[in-house]
Design a protein around this motif. Sequence first.
Motif, PDB file in Angstrom:
ATOM      1  N   UNK A  76      40.649   4.456  -2.309  1.00  0.00           N
ATOM      2  CA  UNK A  76      40.356   5.882  -2.314  1.00  0.00           C
ATOM      3  C   UNK A  76      39.197   6.314  -3.185  1.00  0.00           C
ATOM      4  N   UNK A  77      38.625   5.423  -3.966  1.00  0.00           N
ATOM      5  CA  UNK A  77      37.497   5.765  -4.838  1.00  0.00           C
ATOM      6  C   UNK A  77      36.202   5.219  -4.251  1.00  0.00           C
ATOM      7  N   UNK A  78      35.184   6.065  -4.191  1.00  0.00           N
ATOM      8  CA  UNK A  78      33.890   5.612  -3.698  1.00  0.00           C
ATOM      9  C   UNK A  78      33.359   4.499  -4.599  1.00  0.00           C
ATOM     10  N   UNK A  79      32.901   3.408  -3.992  1.00  0.00           N
ATOM     11  CA  UNK A  79      32.357   2.279  -4.758  1.00  0.00           C
ATOM     12  C   UNK A  79      31.045   2.701  -5.401  1.00  0.00           C
ATOM     13  N   UNK A  80      30.840   2.329  -6.661  1.00  0.00           N
ATOM     14  CA  UNK A  80      29.618   2.684  -7.392  1.00  0.00           C
ATOM     15  C   UNK A  80      28.388   2.180  -6.642  1.00  0.00           C
ATOM     16  N   UNK A  81      27.428   3.076  -6.437  1.00  0.00           N
ATOM     17  CA  UNK A  81      26.206   2.723  -5.733  1.00  0.00           C
ATOM     18  C   UNK A  81      26.305   2.824  -4.221  1.00  0.00           C
ATOM     19  N   UNK A  82      27.460   3.189  -3.703  1.00  0.00           N
ATOM     20  CA  UNK A  82      27.694   3.346  -2.270  1.00  0.00           C
ATOM     21  C   UNK A  82      27.818   4.835  -1.941  1.00  0.00           C
ATOM     22  N   UNK A  83      27.593   5.178  -0.678  1.00  0.00           N
ATOM     23  CA  UNK A  83      27.905   6.517  -0.203  1.00  0.00           C
ATOM     24  C   UNK A  83      29.404   6.614   0.076  1.00  0.00           C
ATOM     25  N   UNK A  84      29.955   7.813  -0.067  1.00  0.00           N
ATOM     26  CA  UNK A  84      31.340   8.053   0.321  1.00  0.00           C
ATOM     27  C   UNK A  84      31.481   7.870   1.827  1.00  0.00           C
ATOM     28  N   UNK A  85      32.607   7.314   2.301  1.00  0.00           N
ATOM     29  CA  UNK A  85      32.804   7.160   3.742  1.00  0.00           C
ATOM     30  C   UNK A  85      33.276   8.418   4.457  1.00  0.00           C
ATOM     31  N   UNK A  86      33.354   9.542   3.780  1.00  0.00           N
ATOM     32  CA  UNK A  86      33.694  10.795   4.468  1.00  0.00           C
ATOM     33  C   UNK A  86      32.599  11.083   5.495  1.00  0.00           C
ATOM     34  N   UNK A  87      32.917  11.221   6.779  1.00  0.00           N
ATOM     35  CA  UNK A  87      31.881  11.205   7.826  1.00  0.00           C
ATOM     36  C   UNK A  87      30.848  12.314   7.740  1.00  0.00           C
ATOM     37  N   UNK A  88      31.247  13.534   7.397  1.00  0.00           N
ATOM     38  CA  UNK A  88      30.283  14.627   7.420  1.00  0.00           C
ATOM     39  C   UNK A  88      29.182  14.461   6.380  1.00  0.00           C
ATOM     40  N   UNK A  89      29.431  13.711   5.337  1.00  0.00           N
ATOM     41  CA  UNK A  89      28.421  13.494   4.302  1.00  0.00           C
ATOM     42  C   UNK A  89      27.381  12.463   4.709  1.00  0.00           C
ATOM     43  N   UNK A  90      27.589  11.799   5.854  1.00  0.00           N
ATOM     44  CA  UNK A  90      26.731  10.670   6.243  1.00  0.00           C
ATOM     45  C   UNK A  90      25.747  11.005   7.353  1.00  0.00           C
ATOM     46  N   UNK A  91      25.819  12.189   7.898  1.00  0.00           N
ATOM     47  CA  UNK A  91      24.964  12.526   9.032  1.00  0.00           C
ATOM     48  C   UNK A  91      23.484  12.412   8.697  1.00  0.00           C
ATOM     49  N   UNK A  92      23.096  12.842   7.514  1.00  0.00           N
ATOM     50  CA  UNK A  92      21.672  12.884   7.167  1.00  0.00           C
ATOM     51  C   UNK A  92      21.087  11.523   6.816  1.00  0.00           C
ATOM     52  N   UNK A  93      21.927  10.504   6.597  1.00  0.00           N
ATOM     53  CA  UNK A  93      21.399   9.206   6.172  1.00  0.00           C
ATOM     54  C   UNK A  93      21.597   8.121   7.232  1.00  0.00           C
ATOM     55  N   UNK A  94      22.072   8.480   8.412  1.00  0.00           N
ATOM     56  CA  UNK A  94      22.485   7.476   9.394  1.00  0.00           C
ATOM     57  C   UNK A  94      21.412   7.079  10.397  1.00  0.00           C
ATOM     58  N   UNK A  95      20.541   7.997  10.771  1.00  0.00           N
ATOM     59  CA  UNK A  95      19.623   7.775  11.882  1.00  0.00           C
ATOM     60  C   UNK A  95      18.799   6.504  11.693  1.00  0.00           C
ATOM     61  N   UNK A  96      18.916   5.598  12.658  1.00  0.00           N
ATOM     62  CA  UNK A  96      18.110   4.387  12.661  1.00  0.00           C
ATOM     63  C   UNK A  96      18.499   3.348  11.626  1.00  0.00           C
ATOM     64  N   UNK A  97      19.590   3.541  10.921  1.00  0.00           N
ATOM     65  CA  UNK A  97      19.978   2.633   9.850  1.00  0.00           C
ATOM     66  C   UNK A  97      21.131   1.720  10.279  1.00  0.00           C
TER      67      UNK A  97
END
Length: 262
Positions: A76-97
């Motif tokens: 349940x804790x975000x790993x240090x240096x990683x993005x949180x896996x909550x989906x809405x927070x990932x939209x801006x960093x996903x394209x082409x990655x």
Amino acid sequence: MANIHVVFRKEEIEETELAKGKVAVVFDVLLATSTITALLSFGATAVIPVRNEAEAHEQVWSLPHGSYELVGEYEGRTIAGFHSPAPLSLQSISQGKTIVLSTTNGTVAIRKAMTASHLYIGSLLNARALARYICHHHPTETIVIICSGSSGRFCLEDFYGAGYLVAELLQNGMAQEQLSDAALAAYLFYEQYATEDGGKKVLSSARVGRWMMAYGLAADLDYINTHGVLTVIPMLQPTERGGEIRDVADQLLKKNSGREIG
């Protein structure tokens, strides 16, 4: 004729049985498989599921600089240096990655199920399209729907997601006689809550759902609960690194793929 089974926890996965030509579908509704489905709809090239933080760092050694993002949590804790896996927070960093994803339960379940002849990722977001795809491409194969659970515990939300997929498989031509007792139980449970309002009650009442509400992730919970809005078909494909998940949806299904949030 295909048979349809449901496994209640990742600890119950029988890898040798999956290797006998079975088709597997993994559910970790809160959060991993919903996040994978969302990431691909947001434009991620691929998702690499790993067992833990150390394996995530091993994976990125062979990836070009700037081509990937690390996403993950442990207990349940975000790993240090990683993005949180909550989906809405990932939209801006996903394209082409390429997304390297590590979670406590879902990615572990995916890695355990890799012996299946075909391995798909299921969620409430894409279960409708996934059922159509499976009925078209695997009409006579045994389908094993895997609920990841949480650290050895049964999870209500995964059982609900499994039931939704069973309901959609039945809508697309499979017969109730093909269901194991566990698959029938999941289907009957889903039928009691077969609306987004019902789904919200299930997800928000579940242990992980209550935790998400407490930590301000109500919007993510609502997004994850949107039934059948994505046509993404995430399938694990073997690679030298062990496997990566890509969208294999037919072009017809992909016509309206993805859903912009905002």
